[in-house]
Design an enzyme around this catalytic site. Structure first.
Site, mmCIF file in Angstrom:
data_model
loop_
_atom_site.group_PDB
_atom_site.id
_atom_site.type_symbol
_atom_site.label_atom_id
_atom_site.label_comp_id
_atom_site.label_asym_id
_atom_site.label_seq_id
_atom_site.Cartn_x
_atom_site.Cartn_y
_atom_site.Cartn_z
ATOM 1 N N GLU B 59 41.942 49.907 50.926
ATOM 2 C CA GLU B 59 43.272 49.293 50.871
ATOM 3 C C GLU B 59 44.296 50.056 51.708
ATOM 4 O O GLU B 59 45.188 49.455 52.302
ATOM 5 C CB GLU B 59 43.755 49.187 49.409
ATOM 6 C CG GLU B 59 43.036 48.123 48.592
ATOM 7 C CD GLU B 59 41.676 48.576 48.066
ATOM 8 O OE1 GLU B 59 41.338 49.765 48.249
ATOM 9 O OE2 GLU B 59 40.967 47.748 47.469
ATOM 10 N N GLN B 81 42.341 42.147 47.149
ATOM 11 C CA GLN B 81 41.494 41.331 46.273
ATOM 12 C C GLN B 81 42.178 41.102 44.918
ATOM 13 O O GLN B 81 42.132 39.999 44.379
ATOM 14 C CB GLN B 81 40.136 41.993 46.093
ATOM 15 C CG GLN B 81 39.082 41.010 45.633
ATOM 16 C CD GLN B 81 37.707 41.418 46.084
ATOM 17 O OE1 GLN B 81 37.155 42.406 45.605
ATOM 18 N NE2 GLN B 81 37.127 40.677 47.024
ATOM 19 N N PHE B 82 42.805 42.121 44.416
ATOM 20 C CA PHE B 82 43.659 42.013 43.221
ATOM 21 C C PHE B 82 44.904 42.844 43.495
ATOM 22 O O PHE B 82 44.824 43.908 44.112
ATOM 23 C CB PHE B 82 42.938 42.566 41.983
ATOM 24 C CG PHE B 82 41.854 41.652 41.456
ATOM 25 C CD1 PHE B 82 42.108 40.780 40.401
ATOM 26 C CD2 PHE B 82 40.593 41.655 42.021
ATOM 27 C CE1 PHE B 82 41.115 39.932 39.922
ATOM 28 C CE2 PHE B 82 39.599 40.808 41.551
ATOM 29 C CZ PHE B 82 39.853 39.943 40.494
ATOM 30 N N ALA B 83 46.043 42.359 42.988
ATOM 31 C CA ALA B 83 47.304 43.093 43.187
ATOM 32 C C ALA B 83 47.160 44.541 42.754
ATOM 33 O O ALA B 83 47.694 45.456 43.397
ATOM 34 C CB ALA B 83 48.426 42.430 42.387
ATOM 35 N N ASP B 84 46.406 44.747 41.681
ATOM 36 C CA ASP B 84 46.231 46.092 41.114
ATOM 37 C C ASP B 84 45.753 47.097 42.154
ATOM 38 O O ASP B 84 46.144 48.261 42.144
ATOM 39 C CB ASP B 84 45.204 46.051 39.970
ATOM 40 C CG ASP B 84 45.410 44.877 39.031
ATOM 41 O OD1 ASP B 84 45.602 43.752 39.532
ATOM 42 O OD2 ASP B 84 45.371 45.081 37.810
ATOM 43 N N PHE B 85 44.873 46.634 43.065
ATOM 44 C CA PHE B 85 44.285 47.565 44.039
ATOM 45 C C PHE B 85 45.266 47.944 45.143
ATOM 46 O O PHE B 85 45.011 48.860 45.919
ATOM 47 C CB PHE B 85 43.016 46.957 44.666
ATOM 48 C CG PHE B 85 41.972 46.561 43.649
ATOM 49 C CD1 PHE B 85 41.902 47.205 42.422
ATOM 50 C CD2 PHE B 85 41.081 45.542 43.902
ATOM 51 C CE1 PHE B 85 40.959 46.841 41.465
ATOM 52 C CE2 PHE B 85 40.126 45.171 42.959
ATOM 53 C CZ PHE B 85 40.068 45.827 41.738
ATOM 54 N N HIS B 126 42.780 44.356 36.545
ATOM 55 C CA HIS B 126 42.715 43.096 37.289
ATOM 56 C C HIS B 126 43.793 42.142 36.798
ATOM 57 O O HIS B 126 43.617 40.937 36.836
ATOM 58 C CB HIS B 126 41.345 42.431 37.128
ATOM 59 C CG HIS B 126 40.218 43.170 37.772
ATOM 60 N ND1 HIS B 126 39.677 44.300 37.246
ATOM 61 C CD2 HIS B 126 39.530 42.933 38.920
ATOM 62 C CE1 HIS B 126 38.695 44.734 38.018
ATOM 63 N NE2 HIS B 126 38.594 43.927 39.052
#
Lengths: 319, 321
Positions: B59, B81-85, B126
Site C-alpha cells: 500500500e 482493497q479495504f479502507a483499513d489497509f 475489514h
C-alpha cells in the site's frame, strides 16, 4: 565535487554564525564522489532524480543551480520551495527532480511511479530514474515496498545506497544482519553493484554500467557504496559516537582529495588548474550567498495558505 | 425498476474515466483479470489493455507510485482493497501526496478508492471508516458518497480534480443500494438536503444517511419532521447548508460510522456551536460507533455502529429537550 564541497562549507559556516539559516544543515562531506558519479549520468528534464539528504554533489551534477540550495536553506521566496520547505527538502518535480520528504524510503516508489507513467504513456524512451538512500533507510518498509514494486515492473531505476556506516548515531551492526547490503539485490531479483564510495573513478565506472543496463531494459540496479560521512548527521551533531580511529582512516581517504589525485595522476588536470577551480567555486558561492542574503523572505500576509490547487474547494473560498 | 447498484456505478465511473481520458490508469491489488475483491473493476482490464494493473501487496508503494505518476501528468485511480489497509500507505497519503502541491506547486491528481465501513462478519480490520483521519490533514479532498448518483458522478469528478481525493465508498451500499440511472451531477463540496423537515436536523454521510432517513421516517409516525442533510463531502465541509438547516430546526444530531473521538461529526458540532450557538434550542448531539475496535459477530457489530434504532433514540432525546 569542488562546487559542492565549497557550497557546503559555506552552509556550515552560515549555520555556525547563526541568524539566517533556521533549522538544520545536513552535509554530504565525504559522499560527494558517490553522489556526483550518479548525478552526471542523469539529464535534467529527461531523467527522474530523487536525491536524498547527502546529495548536494549529485544535485549539482544533475543540473540544479547551485544558488537554489542557498535559497532553500535561507527560505527566500525566490527559491524552489519559497520558504514553505527548507534545506534538503527541495526539488522541481516538473523537471524530473523530486523533492524528498523526511520519511526515508518513501521517495523510491515516487521515482518509480514517474517512470511507470512514462511507460504507460509511451514516453519512457531511454529515460532512467535514480534515487538515493543510506544504510539506515534500507531498513524501512517503504524502501522494500518501493524496490520490490520497481523490480516487478522492471523499471529503469538506479538505487544508490550510501553505506556510510552510521544512521545518525546507529552503527550498521544495529541496522541489518546480512553480510553485505548488495546481497539483497539478489533477493529482489535485480542486479547489484558494489563500489568503494571514496573512489570517484570506480564510482563513475560502476554507475556507467548500472545506468546503461537500466536504460536498455535490465530493470532496477542497486549500487552500494562503502564510505563514511565526514561529519555529523547534521551540523548540530559532533559525531562523537564514531571512533576516532575510524574517522582518521576515512579522513585520509577524503573522496575529494582522492579524486583530485586521480585527475592529476591521469594528467587530466594540473595543480594550478585545480586551484583555479577551487577559487572559481569560492567566488561563485560567495556571489550567490550575497545575492540570496538580499532576496526577500516569505511574508505571511502574502502567503495563500492554500494546500489544494483547486481554489474553489478550499474552505472559505467556496464563493 | 431500479437496476444500477452503487458498486456498478463505481465500475461505470471508472469505465468512463478510462474511456474519456488517456491519462487515467488503475492500479491496485487483484484488479486486472480478477476484477478486484469486490469486482469494482470487472472487465476493465480487458476493455482497456495496458491501463489496469495488478499491484504487489504494497500500500505504501502503491500511493508513492501514484504520486510519481501524477507528477508526469497521469491521473491514477488507486484501489485499496479495504479502507483499513490504507493505514499502511498512510505516510504516502498524508506526507507525500497531500503536501506535494503546497510544497512544489505541482498538482497531484490522484484518486484513492477506499472500500469503507462495516458489513456483518467483517471484523476489526475489514470494516473501518477512515474519512476523519484523512480529513485532519491539509491537502486532501475527502468524499463520502451515499447514493448511486453520487458514487458515479463524484468518482468521475475526483478523477478530474487536480488534487488528491480520498474516495470513501461504503461496502454496505455496494450491492443493496440501487437506482434507475445516474441522475444529475451535484458539485463536490455541496451538501444536500436528503429529506426536508422542521423539528430537528440530522447531519450525516455515507451509509449512515440511509439509517438516518429510516429513523426520520420512524419519527414521522410520532408527528416529528426531521430534516436530514447528506454531507456528501466531509472535506470541504458545506457549513452554509448545515447552518441553514439548523436555523430552520434549532436542533442538531450528527451521525457518523467512524470512531467517536474527534472526527467529522465533532467537526460539525464544533462549527455549529461556534457559529450558530444562538440558533440552537438544545445541546447538539453526536452519534458514532463505540470506542472499541469493530467487532466480528453480528450481535456485537449491530450494537457497535449507529443504527436506525439508536439514531431514533438519540433523536427522541434531542426532541424532548
Amino acid at each position: 565535487m569542488i562546487r559542492s564541497r565549497t557550497l557546503e562549507e559555506k552552509l556550515g559556516s552560515l549555520y555556525r554564525a547563526g541568524g539566517r539559516i533556521v533549522g538544520g544543515v545536513y552535509l554530504g562531506r565525504g559522499q560527494e564522489a558517490f553522489s556526483a558519479a550518479a548525478g552526471i549520468h542523469l539529464r535534467w528534464d529527461k531523467d527522474v532524480y530523487g536525491p536524498l539528504i547527502r546529495d548536494q554533489a549529485g544535485r549539482i551534477a544533475f543540473g540544479e543551480p547551485l544558488i537554489d540550495s542557498l535559497r532553500t536553506y535561507l527560505g527566500v521566496v525566490t527559491g524552489p520551495m519559497r520558504g514553505r520547505d527548507g534545506n534538503i527538502h527541495r526539488g522541481q518535480p516538473k523537471h524530473g527532480y523530486m523533492a524528498m520528504i523526511s520519511h526515508l524510503g518513501s521517495l523510491l516508489s515516487v521515482v518509480a511511479g514517474a517512470l511507470f507513467a512514462r511507460r504507460i504513456k509511451g514516453t519512457l524512451g531511454d529515460s532512467a530514474g535514480a534515487t538515493s538512500i543510506g544504510d539506515g533507510g534500507t531498513s524501512t518498509g517503504a524502501f522494500h515496498e518501493g524496490l520490490n514494486m520497481a523490480a516487478v515492473e522492471k523499471l529503469p531505476l538506479v538505487v544508490s545506497i550510501a553505506n556510510n556506516q552510521y544512521a545518525y548515531s546507529t552503527p550498521t551492526s544495529r541496522q541489518y544482519a546480512c553480510e553485505n547490503l548488495v546481497d539483497r539485490a539478489h533477493g529482489y531479483g535485480i542486479e547489484g553493484h558494489s563500489v568503494d564510495g571514496t573512489d570517484l573513478l570506480a564510482c563513475v565506472k560502476v554507475y556507467r554500467t548500472a545506468f546503461e543496463r537500466a536504460r536498455v531494459g535490465h530493470g532496477p540496479q542497486m549500487v552500494v557504496g562503502r564510505l563514511l560521512r565526514l561529519g555529523g548527521h547534521g551540523e548540530h551533531d559532533d559525531a562523537s559516537y564514531i571512533p576516532e580511529s575510524m574517522k582518521k582512516i576515512h579522513e585520509s581517504r577524503d573522496c575529494l582529495t582522492v579524486a583530485q589525485q586521480q585527475a592529476l595522476d591521469l594528467g587530466w588536470t594540473t595543480q594550478a588548474e585545480l586551484e583555479a577551480w577551487h577559487k572559481q567555486a569560492r567566488q561563485e558561492v560567495d556571489q550567490a550567498t550575497s545575492q540570496v542574503l538580499k532576496e526577500p523572505t516569505p511574508d505571511p500576509y502574502r502567503e495563500t495558505w492554500q494546500a489544494l490547487s483547486t481554489t474553489s474547494l478550499v474552505e472559505g473560498n467556496e464563493g | 425498476m431500479s437496476s444500477i447498484t452503487y458498486l456498478e456505478a463505481i465500475r461505470e465511473a471508472q469505465y468512463e474515466a478510462l474511456r474519456t481520458n488517456p491519462d487515467v490508469f488503475l492500479y491496485g491489488q487483484d484488479i486486472n483479470a480478477f476484477g478486484g475483491a469486490f469486482k469494482a473493476t470487472k472487465n476493465l482490464g480487458r476493455e482497456f489493455p495496458g491501463r489496469v494493473f495488478d499491484s504487489p501487496i504494497s500500500e505504501d508503494a502503491m500511493i508513492g507510485m501514484a504520486v510519481g505518476a501524477a507528477v508526469e501528468g497521469a491521473r491514477p485511480i488507486i484501489e485499496m482493497q479495504f479502507a483499513d489497509f490504507s493505514s499502511v500507505g498512510f505516510n504516502q497519503i498524508v506526507n507525500q501526496a497531500a503536501t506535494l502541491y503546497w510544497r512544489t506547486q505541482t498538482p497531484c491528481p490522484i484518486t484513492i478508492r477506499l472500500p469503507s465501513g462495516g458489513t456483518a462478519g467483517s471484523g476489526p480490520f475489514h470494516s473501518q471508516s477512515m474519512e476523519s483521519i484523512y480529513a485532519h490533514y491539509p491537502g486532501l479532498v475527502i468524499l463520502t458518497p451515499a447514493t448511486v448518483e453520487d458514487a458515479y458522478w463524484m468518482l468521475l469528478d475526483s478523477v478530474k480534480l487536480d488534487d488528491p481525493v480520498i474516495f470513501c465508498e461504503h461496502k454496505f451500499l455496494y450491492y443493496h443500494l440501487k437506482a434507475d440511472d445516474f441522475g444529475q451531477a451535484m458539485p463536490i463540496g455541496k451538501a444536500r438536503i436528503a429529506r426536508p423537515g422542521r423539528d430537528a436536523t440530522v447531519v450525516t454521510y455515507s451509509a449512515m444517511l440511509h439509517e438516518s432517513l429510516k429513523a426520520a421516517e420512524e419519527l414521522r409516525l410520532d408527528g416529528y419532521e426531521v430534516e436530514v442533510v447528506d454531507l456528501r463531502s466531509v472535506k470541504p465541509m458545506d457549513t452554509d447548508t448545515i447552518l441553514a438547516s439548523v436555523a430552520r430546526t434549532g436542533r442538531l444530531l450528527v451521525v457518523g460510522e467512524s470512531f467517536p473521538w474527534g472526527g467529522a461529526t465533532a467537526e460539525v458540532v464544533a462549527r455549529v456551536a461556534s457559529e450558530a450557538f444562538h440558533l440552537l434550542d438544545a445541546p447538539p448531539l453526536r452519534l458514532n460507533s463505540k470506542d472499541t475496535p469493530i467487532p466480528y459477530h453480528p450481535n456485537l457489530w449491530k450494537s457497535h455502529r449507529p443504527t436506525t434504532a439508536s439514531i431514533s433514540a438519540e433523536l427522541r432525546k434531542l426532541l424532548r429537550y
